[in-house]
Enzyme design. Structure first.
Site, PDB file in Angstrom:
ATOM      1  N   GLY A 100       1.231  -1.260   0.128  1.00  0.00           N
ATOM      2  CA  GLY A 100       0.007   0.129   0.458  1.00  0.00           C
ATOM      3  C   GLY A 100       0.533   1.128   0.010  1.00  0.00           C
ATOM      4  N   THR A 104       3.740  -2.259   4.125  1.00  0.00           N
ATOM      5  CA  THR A 104       3.929  -3.557   2.357  1.00  0.00           C
ATOM      6  C   THR A 104       2.739  -5.054   4.373  1.00  0.00           C
ATOM      7  OG1 THR A 104       5.579  -4.838   3.436  1.00  0.00           O
ATOM      8  CG2 THR A 104       6.635  -3.844   1.679  1.00  0.00           C
ATOM      9  N   ASP A 107     -13.912   4.631   6.335  1.00  0.00           N
ATOM     10  CA  ASP A 107     -13.421   4.559   4.498  1.00  0.00           C
ATOM     11  C   ASP A 107     -13.534   2.301   4.320  1.00  0.00           C
ATOM     12  OD1 ASP A 107     -12.262   4.559   2.520  1.00  0.00           O
ATOM     13  OD2 ASP A 107     -10.464   4.053   3.302  1.00  0.00           O
TER      14      ASP A 107
END
EC number: 2.7.11.1
Length: 284
Positions: free
Chosen positions: A24, A28, A140
């Site tokens: 990301g 990691t 999110d």
């Protein structure tokens, strides 16, 4: 599989890194092995040098704190351990393996069958109800942050980096979330609470049934404008085989007026959710 490089604190090598399973913006995710117990975990290792501002640093602090607030729930990825050094933060979590995210499934195969969507919706709502009971707002919810355990079709919500804790009756402000899934009150700069998660969940479920989100644009600005207009439509060509009960349920979540939008508990009582699993199909 051979596991080599070690991770640990105070000269104690508690974990062995086996393989990288994700990457990301901040670091990691690896599969790691704990020799002392024989267990495998997912380890998110965040490079602190990659954190560019105060918001990034707040996200770094948020995730382990919020996950630790939540008692065990089968539909939430559980935190196991934390190793904090000067340069990195490693968060050790439940390993959901084999698994696939809702996003990856949408990309590879398109839409979901309605019975499958209803079953997953029920599990997502159970996770959100649990979070909200503890004052945790995820902020999110999106297909990338919803995993499906392929061994038993159990849904797991993950990535609480954008989350926040709110006391009873409290609200917050600030634009946090992902363009397609962010609630209109967030974009308007209004104060908001847990119901932003219900809007996002509704958009995810619509996308699972339709293969495309309800509010579309080529740019983030166009998406935000579509979200703020809030014109929820069910095109006949796409929704011909979807029940009126499912569409009614989606209207209760993708409701521009947050005061009229269902809470997680209300959504769990909707007939479409109550009937989930009656004709369930396996996730493939």
């Amino acid at each position: 599989m051979t596991c080599s490089q070690t991770l640990g604190n105070n000269n104690t090598n508690k974990y062995q890194i086996c393989e990288e399973i994700g990457r990301g913006r901040f670091g990691t995710v690896s599969r790691v092995y704990a020799p002392a117990t024989g267990d495998f975990f997912a380890c998110k290792t965040i490079d602190k040098a990659s954190l560019s501002d105060d918001l990034d640093r707040a996200c770094l602090d948020n995730e382990p704190k919020l996950m630790a607030l939540l008692s065990y729930h089968p539909n939430i990825v559980q935190i196991h351990d934390l190793i904090d050094t000067d340069s990195t933060l490693s968060i050790f979590m439940e390993l959901v393996h084999p698994s696939v995210s809702i996003y990856d499934r949408l990309v590879s195969s398109g839409t979901f069958f309605e019975p499958q969507t209803a079953s997953f919706a029920k599990q997502i709502l159970q996770a959100l109800s649990h979070c909200h009971r503890y004052g945790v707002v995820h902020r999110d919810i999106k297909p990338e942050n919803i995993l499906v355990d392929l061994r038993n079709d159990t849904v797991k919500i993950c990535d609480f980096g954008s989350g926040i804790w709110l006391g009873e009756g409290e609200t917050t402000e600030g634009v946090v979330g992902t363009p397609y899934y962010v609630a209109p009150e967030v974009l308007m700069g209004y104060s908001y609470g847990e119901k932003v998660d219900l809007w996002s969940a509704g958009v995810v479920l619509y996308t699972m049934l339709a293969g495309t989100p309800p509010f579309y644009g080529e740019t983030a600005e166009e998406i935000f404008e579509a979200v703020l207009r809030g014109n929820l439509r069910f095109p006949t060509k796409i929704f011909r085989g979807v029940s009126s009960m499912a569409k009614d349920f989606l209207r209760k979540l993708i409701c521009k007026d947050a005061s009229r939008r269902f809470s997680a508990e209300q959504a769990l009582r909707h007939p479409w959710i109550q009937r989930a699993g009656e004709t369930e199909e396996r996730f493939i």
